[in-house]
Design a protein around this motif. Structure first.
Motif, short mmCIF file in Angstrom:
data_model
loop_
_atom_site.label_atom_id
_atom_site.label_comp_id
_atom_site.label_asym_id
_atom_site.label_seq_id
_atom_site.Cartn_x
_atom_site.Cartn_y
_atom_site.Cartn_z
N GLU A 280 61.62 73.39 -58.15
CA GLU A 280 60.83 74.50 -58.67
C GLU A 280 60.14 75.32 -57.59
O GLU A 280 59.87 76.49 -57.77
CB GLU A 280 59.76 73.97 -59.63
N THR B 247 50.76 72.10 -54.50
CA THR B 247 50.61 72.37 -55.93
C THR B 247 49.14 72.49 -56.34
O THR B 247 48.76 73.39 -57.08
CB THR B 247 51.24 71.21 -56.74
N LEU B 248 48.32 71.56 -55.83
CA LEU B 248 46.93 71.52 -56.28
C LEU B 248 46.12 72.68 -55.70
O LEU B 248 44.98 72.90 -56.10
CB LEU B 248 46.30 70.19 -55.87
N LEU C 285 48.29 78.49 -61.01
CA LEU C 285 48.58 77.34 -61.86
C LEU C 285 48.49 77.66 -63.35
O LEU C 285 49.20 77.10 -64.17
CB LEU C 285 47.64 76.18 -61.53
N LYS D 140 51.78 79.69 -64.66
CA LYS D 140 53.12 79.15 -64.45
C LYS D 140 53.29 77.87 -65.24
O LYS D 140 52.31 77.19 -65.55
CB LYS D 140 53.33 78.86 -62.96
N PRO D 141 54.53 77.51 -65.53
CA PRO D 141 54.76 76.23 -66.22
C PRO D 141 54.25 75.07 -65.37
O PRO D 141 54.07 75.21 -64.16
CB PRO D 141 56.28 76.16 -66.36
N HIS D 142 54.02 73.96 -66.04
CA HIS D 142 53.51 72.78 -65.37
C HIS D 142 54.49 72.32 -64.29
O HIS D 142 55.69 72.31 -64.51
CB HIS D 142 53.33 71.67 -66.39
N ARG D 143 53.98 71.99 -63.11
CA ARG D 143 54.86 71.45 -62.08
C ARG D 143 54.32 70.11 -61.60
O ARG D 143 53.12 69.97 -61.39
CB ARG D 143 55.03 72.41 -60.91
N PRO D 144 55.19 69.14 -61.46
CA PRO D 144 54.71 67.83 -61.03
C PRO D 144 54.29 67.86 -59.56
O PRO D 144 54.75 68.71 -58.80
CB PRO D 144 55.93 66.92 -61.22
N LEU D 145 53.42 66.96 -59.20
CA LEU D 145 52.98 66.88 -57.81
C LEU D 145 54.10 66.32 -56.94
O LEU D 145 54.91 65.53 -57.38
CB LEU D 145 51.79 65.93 -57.68
N ARG E 294 54.88 64.62 -52.90
CA ARG E 294 54.21 63.66 -52.05
C ARG E 294 53.34 64.34 -50.99
O ARG E 294 53.73 65.31 -50.37
CB ARG E 294 55.29 62.84 -51.35
N GLU F 237 52.25 60.62 -61.98
CA GLU F 237 51.38 61.68 -61.51
C GLU F 237 50.04 61.11 -61.01
O GLU F 237 49.52 61.55 -59.98
CB GLU F 237 51.14 62.67 -62.65
N ARG G 298 50.49 59.82 -57.68
CA ARG G 298 50.55 60.88 -56.68
C ARG G 298 49.17 61.46 -56.40
O ARG G 298 48.88 61.87 -55.28
CB ARG G 298 51.51 61.99 -57.13
N THR H 116 42.05 72.81 -57.77
CA THR H 116 43.01 72.94 -58.87
C THR H 116 42.43 73.49 -60.18
O THR H 116 43.04 74.31 -60.83
CB THR H 116 43.63 71.56 -59.14
N VAL I 52 46.57 72.54 -66.89
CA VAL I 52 47.28 73.36 -65.91
C VAL I 52 48.66 73.71 -66.43
O VAL I 52 49.35 72.87 -67.00
CB VAL I 52 47.38 72.61 -64.57
N GLY I 53 49.05 74.95 -66.23
CA GLY I 53 50.41 75.35 -66.59
C GLY I 53 50.49 75.85 -68.01
O GLY I 53 49.72 75.45 -68.88
N THR I 54 51.46 76.72 -68.23
CA THR I 54 51.70 77.19 -69.57
C THR I 54 52.49 76.12 -70.32
O THR I 54 52.99 75.19 -69.71
CB THR I 54 52.53 78.49 -69.53
N GLU J 133 55.27 76.38 -71.75
CA GLU J 133 56.72 76.54 -71.54
C GLU J 133 57.21 75.50 -70.53
O GLU J 133 56.55 75.21 -69.53
CB GLU J 133 56.94 77.98 -71.04
#
Lengths: 212, 321
Positions: free
Chosen positions: A5, A100-101, A106, A109-114, A116, B21, B24, B39, B314-316, B318
């Protein structure tokens, strides 16, 4: 061979581009071939050695730390470190910083995983940090990374190394080491393939969305 | 995901995703001089606690603050609830005051669900409030559920034991009054673990036969094969009758003392959601033994709650294709 992403996030200033589909990437124009990518990384490694004098043995010269921006930036940082060690005998410390953080988009936009994050041994205090990413575009990722670095410590200086600079900056940011400058249109997309993720190396340019 | 009300809303992928998550987040904070991320800057997180709590409230507060959210703590005793304001009015007030997330602890089962339902009705009626209501996180509702506790327990177990698939976890004690037990039983079995309940029959809830668990009478019989033992607090404040003859007998039959600790495999983990009643359900030295993961649970609580706030705020909605 999916492109993650963060690639998609970098294309299109405000809007999210659709993710690359491998067939379309194949159909794009080749900017760097497999062997070009290897040569480019080797050249960047030489430039880093020259500019940072990390092999001079001079104790007043700053310790060099390569910090990659996941996922492909981190991979590039590892490759660069390998080449630097090969050419100079000195292996720089490597870290990884997920931005990301620290992104300012944020909410939209769609959720994005963290990804490393790892701080290299010895931290970054008073070190010369070289941020490494695959594509430099709007500069917002780098801005986020600078914010992130500030929370990790106070480096003596920060430099930026990118494999591709495609222009369209939205912030006053420029790279110190560039593998290849590629003038692009905003409607175009850059795909960086790396062996560790995609099975082969290569950089492709393609028209976003074709006839759509 | 809009709310986190029950662990039964999470399938295996969603639960594993949250655990990853949280892991992480722990990594992202490791070795940092400054534990503060931008964030959730500009978002408002309110904790609304109608029951006392140290761990849960503090770890949500820390999680929110580490992500730069504005965290406001509302407790029943210091709010208009003490003047007789209804739950609905309190919730609508906090919504109108600009909460992006409400973290709700309430002595009545289903309170968090009810608030989410009221907000959905308000949203449908479009009654002048801007946008949909805040995200609701159930931080314990009566004897029903405590999803973030179950998630942090699962995270602790995963760190100590590796993949939970096929691992045997024994939950001991007051299952009837324990939302922690209920959430854990369902979440751990979603994650592939085998769950065994050990409790006096009087402290098992109605309908427990339908849970994905095995029930046993004897703690001594279950300890040798267990990968983890989760001790539960005897919730005297919810007991209005004689559920067992005496505290001493309970302690002898269901307490984890030093003798029983020796019956456990040395790699087995001892969990307790806290607060612990030392000498009652758990021995003094057992609680401090290296097998006990009580403080690791608290530490994980912060990262787990960061992950939950991150996921919800966080995030839409979608999904990236």
């Amino acid at each position: 061979m999916a492109v993650p992403e963060d690639r998609a996030a970098k294309s299109g200033a405000g809007e999210f581009s659709q993710r690359h589909d491998p067939q379309r990437v194949q159909a794009g124009r080749e900017l760097l071939s497999d062997s070009d990518v290897g040569r480019t990384i080797a050249r960047m490694a030489h430039q880093i050695i020259e500019k940072t004098a990390l092999d001079s043995g001079d104790p007043t010269v700053a310790r060099v730390v390569l910090i990659g921006i996941p996922t492909r930036g981190t991979t590039l940082a590892h490759r660069l470190a390998g080449r630097i060690e090969e050419f100079s005998g000195v292996r720089p410390a490597i870290g990884s910083l997920d931005i990301t953080l620290y992104r300012d988009d944020l909410r939209s936009k769609p959720h994005r995983p963290l990804e490393r994050t790892s701080v290299p041994e010895g931290g970054i205090e008073d070190a010369l940090v070289v941020l490494v990413d695959d594509v430099l575009f709007s500069g917002r990722t780098v801005r986020s990374a600078l914010d992130g670095l500030r929370d990790l410590g106070r480096p003596r200086a920060v430099q930026l190394a990118v494999l591709i600079d495609r222009g369209h900056r939205e912030l006053p940011i420029r790279a110190d080491y560039v593998g290849k400058n590629v003038p692009t249109a905003r409607t175009e997309d850059i795909s960086v393939l790396l062996r560790e993720h995609d099975g082969r190396d290569g950089v492709y340019l393609r028209q976003e969305g074709g006839n759509e | 995901m809009k709310h986190l009300l029950s662990v039964t809303d999470l399938d295996r992928d969603a639960a594993t995703g949250l655990l990853d998550e949280a892991q992480r987040f722990e990594q992202a904070l490791l070795g940092r001089e400054v534990k503060k991320l931008p964030t959730l800057r500009g978002r408002t997180v309110m904790t609304v606690f109608f029951e006392n709590s140290t761990r849960t409230r503090v770890s949500f507060e820390v999680a929110g603050k580490w992500m730069s959210a504005d965290v406001i703590n509302v407790s029943a005793s210091s709010s208009s609830v003490s003047k007789g304001e209804s739950l609905r009015d309190t919730a609508l007030t906090l919504h109108a005051a600009g909460a992006d997330a409400l973290i709700v602890r309430h002595p009545a089962s289903g309170a968090a669900h009810q608030i989410a339902r009221w907000f959905a009705e308000m949203d449908e009626a479009a009654s002048g409030y801007a946008g949909p209501g805040p995200a609701i996180i159930n931080a314990g509702d009566g004897m029903h559920e405590h999803p973030t506790q179950a998630l942090l327990d699962a995270l602790t177990l995963r760190q100590r034991l590796g993949d939970l698939d096929g691992k045997r976890v024994v939950l001991v004690g007051d299952i009837l009054h324990s939302r922690v037990a209920r959430s854990n039983a369902f979440l751990l079995s979603t994650l592939g673990a085998e769950v065994v309940l050990v409790a006096p029959r009087t402290l098992l809830p109605v309908g427990v036969e339908a849970w994905p668990v095995r029930i046993s009478d004897s703690l001594d019989a279950e300890l040798p094969g267990a990968d983890a033992v989760m001790m539960l607090r005897v919730q005297a404040e919810r007991m209005n009758g004689g559920f067992f003859p005496s505290a001493r007998e309970y302690s002898i039959r269901y307490g984890l003392n030093e003798r029983r600790l020796k019956m456990l495999d040395e790699r087995a983990v001892v969990l307790h959601p806290g607060p612990m009643l030392r000498g009652m359900e758990i021995g003094y030295t057992v609680a401090d033994s290296p097998q006990a993961a009580v403080l690791q649970q608290v530490n994980n609580g912060v990262h787990m709650r960061m992950a939950v706030l991150f996921r919800l705020l966080v995030g839409t909605d979608e999904v990236v294709a």
